[in-house]
Every structure is written in structure tokens, then in C-alpha cells.
Design a protein around this motif. Structure first.
Motif, mmCIF file in Angstrom:
data_model
loop_
_atom_site.group_PDB
_atom_site.id
_atom_site.type_symbol
_atom_site.label_atom_id
_atom_site.label_comp_id
_atom_site.label_asym_id
_atom_site.label_seq_id
_atom_site.Cartn_x
_atom_site.Cartn_y
_atom_site.Cartn_z
ATOM 1 N N LEU A 94 -3.422 -1.736 12.791
ATOM 2 C CA LEU A 94 -2.232 -2.060 12.008
ATOM 3 C C LEU A 94 -0.961 -1.455 12.613
ATOM 4 O O LEU A 94 0.041 -2.153 12.818
ATOM 5 C CB LEU A 94 -2.394 -1.569 10.568
ATOM 6 C CG LEU A 94 -1.219 -1.847 9.628
ATOM 7 C CD1 LEU A 94 -1.039 -3.358 9.439
ATOM 8 C CD2 LEU A 94 -1.438 -1.172 8.281
ATOM 9 N N SER B 110 -5.151 -4.683 4.034
ATOM 10 C CA SER B 110 -4.082 -4.511 5.023
ATOM 11 C C SER B 110 -4.444 -5.065 6.391
ATOM 12 O O SER B 110 -3.575 -5.178 7.268
ATOM 13 C CB SER B 110 -3.709 -3.029 5.144
ATOM 14 O OG SER B 110 -3.166 -2.554 3.933
ATOM 15 N N LEU C 132 0.666 -3.151 1.860
ATOM 16 C CA LEU C 132 0.612 -4.341 1.016
ATOM 17 C C LEU C 132 0.868 -3.996 -0.444
ATOM 18 O O LEU C 132 0.593 -2.881 -0.889
ATOM 19 C CB LEU C 132 -0.754 -5.023 1.136
ATOM 20 C CG LEU C 132 -1.074 -5.706 2.473
ATOM 21 C CD1 LEU C 132 -2.451 -6.337 2.402
ATOM 22 C CD2 LEU C 132 -0.024 -6.751 2.812
ATOM 23 N N THR D 62 -4.981 -7.969 7.113
ATOM 24 C CA THR D 62 -4.304 -9.257 7.313
ATOM 25 C C THR D 62 -3.022 -9.089 8.138
ATOM 26 O O THR D 62 -2.539 -10.036 8.737
ATOM 27 C CB THR D 62 -3.951 -9.894 5.960
ATOM 28 O OG1 THR D 62 -3.148 -8.986 5.201
ATOM 29 C CG2 THR D 62 -5.216 -10.230 5.179
ATOM 30 N N GLU D 63 -2.478 -7.858 8.135
ATOM 31 C CA GLU D 63 -1.273 -7.571 8.902
ATOM 32 C C GLU D 63 -1.583 -6.916 10.244
ATOM 33 O O GLU D 63 -0.678 -6.604 11.023
ATOM 34 C CB GLU D 63 -0.353 -6.637 8.097
ATOM 35 C CG GLU D 63 0.030 -7.158 6.726
ATOM 36 C CD GLU D 63 0.942 -8.370 6.810
ATOM 37 O OE1 GLU D 63 1.744 -8.432 7.768
ATOM 38 O OE2 GLU D 63 0.849 -9.252 5.939
#
Length: 368
Positions: A241, A165, A261, A167-168
Motif C-alpha cells: 500500500l 485497504s 479507507l 484495493t488501494e
């Protein structure tokens, strides 16, 4: 004296694993929310500072207990604080462990009811949990240690669920570092301290380590560092996040974090995680329960620990059903969590100070 090769014997490695299992349980799910309410984007700093402080306390506990390697917690507390005071302290610890076990059972029931068995009566889930506790703990500390070895190694792969997660996520949500202010960072130490609760079981289980050596201090502290890094990573990733503002409105932010995700093969990763997480909580329960039984057994001078495994079972079952709702569970947990400051901080420091005062006399008595 601790009887070697008895049912209560554990290895030093099992002791470290039990420390990890004890702390990585109920606290991880709502940790980010409770700390972020006080420390905002710097919640991870509060956890890091707290872990460093607890590592120091654990070092003090091991250092103290290494001076009395072959006697129980009750026995060396009697030497340092007199027998009547020691009996009261150890008995109260047994009460504390029983209350914590009861609330942890209720917390587990709430989660199981929410995610798996919404139509199953609460008392049924609680009863099954208590019966499982009896089955695992009735043979003593050795079996509990072996069970927790399985638990810890089975949940280690879930540590890697932190990373997808990211990546977000955005590092901007963690800035400015220290921007919440020193006072707020210090305020965040208190709720994060409760997430580390459980390391005080070392006072009870350390005498049962068969292979005590000079590495006990190093590896006990390293086990706390491991949990500290894990908690810090989890909270920092959630803030990156969601941002701390959103986290404060989410009850179980870690589960929401996993749901961001889509994972291949596993469609509902949060359900998959919760299933394995129940075993992690069960590991925590077995340790807290057997430690409470050992405390009562030592104060009431019965020969077998499993006597209290059966006697306390209906007590924890009834106590787990008393809270009316989740809010009351959280409120009671906070109240009882404050007792952890007494057993986990004040008591070890007091015992060490008394040892330093009585060191010459204690060493003289041991040499005779």
C-alpha cells in the motif's frame, strides 16, 4: 510434581492460545517500519524466515519438555545443568519477565494516552493497568489462560481488516522480490525476532498442561505458523500500500494502514481497533506477569504464586514510570529484547544438548 486439577492447570489448547496471545501484542503496530528499515520491500521475507526458525526452536522446547512431563522448569533444568545454575537461570528469567512486563505497561500507557486519555496523568493509567493485572493473575495460571482465550477469539475478526485497504495497494511496491539482497534480508530478521518474543514462556507453562499428548508438538508449532502468516500478511500488505520508503517514516504504520479507507458505520476504525488492541496487550501482560511470578515462586520456594503477584505489583508500577519518553521506552525495549535471544534460543538449545549428553543417566534415574 505438578498438582493436577490445581489452580495452575491448563489445557493443551489453552497453551497454544497463550502462545498466540503472547506474541500478537505490542509488536504488531511498528513491525513493518522496523523490518522495512533493514529489508526494504523484502521485509515480509525476513519475517517469514524468522517464523520458520522460531517454529523450529519451539519444536525443540516441546521435544525437550516432553522428556520431563511431570516436573517444573526449575526441576528439569537442575537435572541438566545442576541446581545452583538452574536457580540462577530461573531467577534471572523472573527478572527478565518483570522488566518486560514493566516496559509493556509503559507502552500501553503511551498508546492509551495518545488515543483515548491525553490529559490523564501517566501514573494513573499505569496504576489502573497494574491493578487489573493483579485482579486477573491472583488466582493463578488457569484464570490467565481463560482470559487469554477470550482475548484471542475477540481479536480474530480484526484479522480481516487487512483486506479492505488492499484495493488501494500495488504489487509493484513488493518488487523486485529479493531485490534488497540476501544481507539486508538477514538483517531484517533481528527486528522481526523481537516481535515474536514471548514464545519462551513455554519453558515455564508447559509442565502445567494437564492433557499432554503426542499432538503437543504439532499444535505448538502450528501456533507459531499462525502468527508467522499473520505478521507476514500484515507487513506485505502495508508495503504494497505505502511502499517501504514511506513506511520507514511512520511510527505506527498498521494504524495508518487502517485509516486509508472509510468503513461503514465505524467512522474512526483506527480508534476502534486500538480499543480492542489494548485488550490484546493486556493478555500479553497477564501471561508475562504470571510467568515471572511462577519463576520467583519456584526459586524462592514459597507455596503460593499469588504472593509474588502482590509483591511484584509495586515494582512493575515504579519501573513503568522510569522511562522519560517514548524514544527511551523503545531503546530500553531493544536492550531487554536482546535477553530474549538468551532465553528463547541459546537456553533451549543448551538444555537439549545437555539432555543428549546425559540422556542415558537421566533415563536411568527416571526408571528407578
Amino acid at each position: 510434581m505438578i498438582r493436577k486439577y490445581g489452580t495452575g492447570e491448563i489445557s493443551s489448547g489453552q497453551c497454544y492460545i497463550m502462545l498466540i496471545s503472547m506474541m500478537v501484542g505490542t509488536g504488531v503496530l511498528g513491525l513493518a517500519r522496523s523490518v522495512a528499515e533493514a529489508s526494504q520491500q523484502d521485509a515480509w521475507i525476513s519475517i517469514l524466515l524468522n517464523g520458520i526458525g522460531i517454529s523450529f526452536i519451539v519444536g525443540l522446547i516441546v521435544l525437550l519438555e516432553s522428556k520431563f512431563p511431570e516436573i517444573t522448569f526449575l526441576q528439569f533444568t537442575s537435572i541438566l545443568l545442576t541446581k545452583p545454575i538452574a536457580l540462577v537461570i530461573v531467577f534471572l528469567y523472573g527478572v527478565y519477565a518483570t522488566l518486560v512486563t514493566s516496559l509493556s505497561i509503559r507502552f500501553l500507557c503511551e498508546m492509551v494516552g495518545t488515543w483515548f486519555l491525553p490529559r490523564t496523568p501517566l501514573f494513573v493509567v499505569s496504576l489502573i493497568t497494574v491493578l487489573t493485572l493483579i485482579y486477573i493473575t491472583k488466582e493463578g495460571l488457569t484464570l490467565v489462560a481463560r482470559f487469554n482465550e477470550i482475548v484471542v477469539f475477540s481479536i480474530v475478526p480484526f484479522i480481516f481488516l487487512i483486506f479492505p485497504s488492499l484495493t488501494e495497494a500495488s504489487l509493484l511496491n513488493l518488487k523486485p522480490v529479493g531485490g534488497s539482497g540476501f544481507v539486508n534480508i538477514v538483517k531484517g530478521i533481528t527486528p522481526s525476532f523481537y516481535a515474536f518474543a514471548g514464545y519462551e514462556v513455554l519453558l515455564i507453562i508447559y509442565p502445567y498442561i494437564a492433557n499432554k499428548n503426542k499432538n503437543n508438538l504439532k499444535y505448538s508449532v502450528l501456533s507459531i505458523f499462525f502468527v508467522t502468516l499473520l505478521y507476514t500478511s500484515i507487513v506485505a500488505s502495508q508495503i504494497a500500500l505505502f511502499g517501504y520508503q514511506e513506511i520507514t517514516d511512520i511510527l505506527y504504520s498498521f494504524i495508518n494502514y487502517l485509516d486509508v479507507l472509510d468503513f461503514p458505520i465505524i467512522e474512526r476504525i483506527e480508534i476502534f481497533f486500538t480499543f480492542f488492541w489494548t485488550f490484546a496487550v493486556l493478555g500479553t501482560l497477564t501471561i508475562q506477569y504470571i510467568v515471572g511470578c511462577i519463576a520467583f515462586q519456584s526459586t524462592l520456594k514459597t507455596k503460593r504464586t499469588n504472593t509474588f503477584v502482590y509483591v511484584l505489583a509495586p515494582v512493575v508500577f515504579i519501573l513503568s514510570l522510569l522511562p522519560k519518553n517514548s524514544a527511551q521506552v523503545a531503546s530500553l525495549s531493544e536492550m531487554i529484547g536482546k535477553a530474549n535471544i538468551g532465553f528463547g534460543v541459546i537456553l533451549p538449545i543448551l538444555l537439549l544438548l545437555m539432555y543428549l549428553v546425559k540422556r542415558k543417566r537421566v533415563n536411568h534415574e527416571e526408571s528407578m
